[in-house]
Design a protein around this motif. Structure first.
Motif, PDB file in Angstrom:
ATOM      1  N   HIS A  81     -12.969 -15.736  -4.515  1.00  0.00           N
ATOM      2  CA  HIS A  81     -12.197 -15.127  -5.363  1.00  0.00           C
ATOM      3  C   HIS A  81     -13.163 -14.567  -6.577  1.00  0.00           C
ATOM      4  O   HIS A  81     -13.775 -15.474  -7.134  1.00  0.00           O
ATOM      5  CB  HIS A  81     -10.910 -15.899  -6.035  1.00  0.00           C
TER       6      HIS A  81
ATOM      7  N   GLU B 104       0.755  -1.261   0.021  1.00  0.00           N
ATOM      8  CA  GLU B 104      -0.069  -0.102  -0.042  1.00  0.00           C
ATOM      9  C   GLU B 104       0.917   1.317   0.100  1.00  0.00           C
ATOM     10  O   GLU B 104       0.405   2.288  -0.328  1.00  0.00           O
ATOM     11  CB  GLU B 104      -0.973   0.030   1.051  1.00  0.00           C
TER      12      GLU B 104
ATOM     13  N   ARG C  60      -1.803   3.715  -1.178  1.00  0.00           N
ATOM     14  CA  ARG C  60      -2.756   3.558  -2.203  1.00  0.00           C
ATOM     15  C   ARG C  60      -3.757   2.310  -1.779  1.00  0.00           C
ATOM     16  O   ARG C  60      -3.502   1.586  -0.746  1.00  0.00           O
ATOM     17  CB  ARG C  60      -1.699   2.643  -2.968  1.00  0.00           C
ATOM     18  N   GLY C  61      -4.605   2.263  -2.224  1.00  0.00           N
ATOM     19  CA  GLY C  61      -5.784   1.365  -2.010  1.00  0.00           C
ATOM     20  C   GLY C  61      -5.521   0.094  -2.949  1.00  0.00           C
ATOM     21  O   GLY C  61      -4.980   0.238  -4.125  1.00  0.00           O
ATOM     22  N   LEU C  62      -5.790  -1.062  -2.359  1.00  0.00           N
ATOM     23  CA  LEU C  62      -5.259  -2.433  -2.898  1.00  0.00           C
ATOM     24  C   LEU C  62      -6.933  -3.162  -3.464  1.00  0.00           C
ATOM     25  O   LEU C  62      -7.702  -3.067  -2.497  1.00  0.00           O
ATOM     26  CB  LEU C  62      -4.526  -3.229  -2.286  1.00  0.00           C
ATOM     27  N   SER C  63      -6.676  -3.516  -4.621  1.00  0.00           N
ATOM     28  CA  SER C  63      -8.281  -4.201  -5.026  1.00  0.00           C
ATOM     29  C   SER C  63      -7.957  -5.490  -4.178  1.00  0.00           C
ATOM     30  O   SER C  63      -6.931  -6.010  -3.885  1.00  0.00           O
ATOM     31  CB  SER C  63      -8.239  -4.290  -6.378  1.00  0.00           C
ATOM     32  N   GLU C  64      -9.064  -6.293  -4.237  1.00  0.00           N
ATOM     33  CA  GLU C  64      -8.916  -7.887  -3.870  1.00  0.00           C
ATOM     34  C   GLU C  64      -8.056  -8.491  -4.670  1.00  0.00           C
ATOM     35  O   GLU C  64      -7.163  -9.411  -4.292  1.00  0.00           O
ATOM     36  CB  GLU C  64     -10.552  -8.379  -4.190  1.00  0.00           C
ATOM     37  N   ASP C  65      -7.897  -8.412  -5.952  1.00  0.00           N
ATOM     38  CA  ASP C  65      -6.741  -9.022  -6.823  1.00  0.00           C
ATOM     39  C   ASP C  65      -5.570  -8.646  -6.340  1.00  0.00           C
ATOM     40  O   ASP C  65      -4.580  -9.622  -6.295  1.00  0.00           O
ATOM     41  CB  ASP C  65      -6.970  -8.807  -8.315  1.00  0.00           C
ATOM     42  N   ASP C  66      -5.487  -7.465  -5.925  1.00  0.00           N
ATOM     43  CA  ASP C  66      -3.939  -6.990  -5.416  1.00  0.00           C
ATOM     44  C   ASP C  66      -3.514  -7.673  -4.030  1.00  0.00           C
ATOM     45  O   ASP C  66      -2.529  -8.146  -3.961  1.00  0.00           O
ATOM     46  CB  ASP C  66      -3.818  -5.486  -5.215  1.00  0.00           C
TER      47      ASP C  66
END
Length: 106
Positions: free
Chosen positions: A104, A23, A51-57
């Motif tokens: 997922h 992040e 930084r914001g993280l997506s679920e994939d990140d």
């Protein structure tokens, strides 16, 4: 049971730290405003939004943590230290279980 909890705690703490690092905004991307704020360290150094993280990140970071532990265990086994390889293997199992229990959504 306590030894098993220590492995879980260690794996989860490490994964959380890796997510925190993911992040972080790279130094080159931080805004600069003035003399003190332009310093890489000191006042203003930590005043940047994460930084914001997506679920994939998040999933990718945790998968990388699993891969690092599997690789470390393989190196330890290759070096003739199978007993030392047990800990990273157990931590990888904990993180795999976490990934498997989390839906997922690609």
């Amino acid at each position: 049971m306590r030894a098993r909890d220590a492995v879980r705690v260690s794996a989860l703490r490490s994964a959380l730290a890796a997510l925190g690092n993911a992040e972080a905004v790279p130094v080159a991307e931080r805004p600069r405003a003035g003399a003190v704020e332009q310093a890489a360290l000191g006042v203003g150094a930590a005043d940047t939004a994460r930084r914001g993280l997506s679920e994939d990140d998040v999933r990718a970071v945790v998968e990388q943590e699993v891969a690092e532990r599997v690789e470390a265990a393989a190196h330890l086994r290759a070096a003739g230290r199978p007993e030392a390889a047990e800990r990273p293997e157990a931590e990888a199992d904990v993180l795999r279980t976490l990934l498997e229990s989390t839906p997922h959504h690609p």
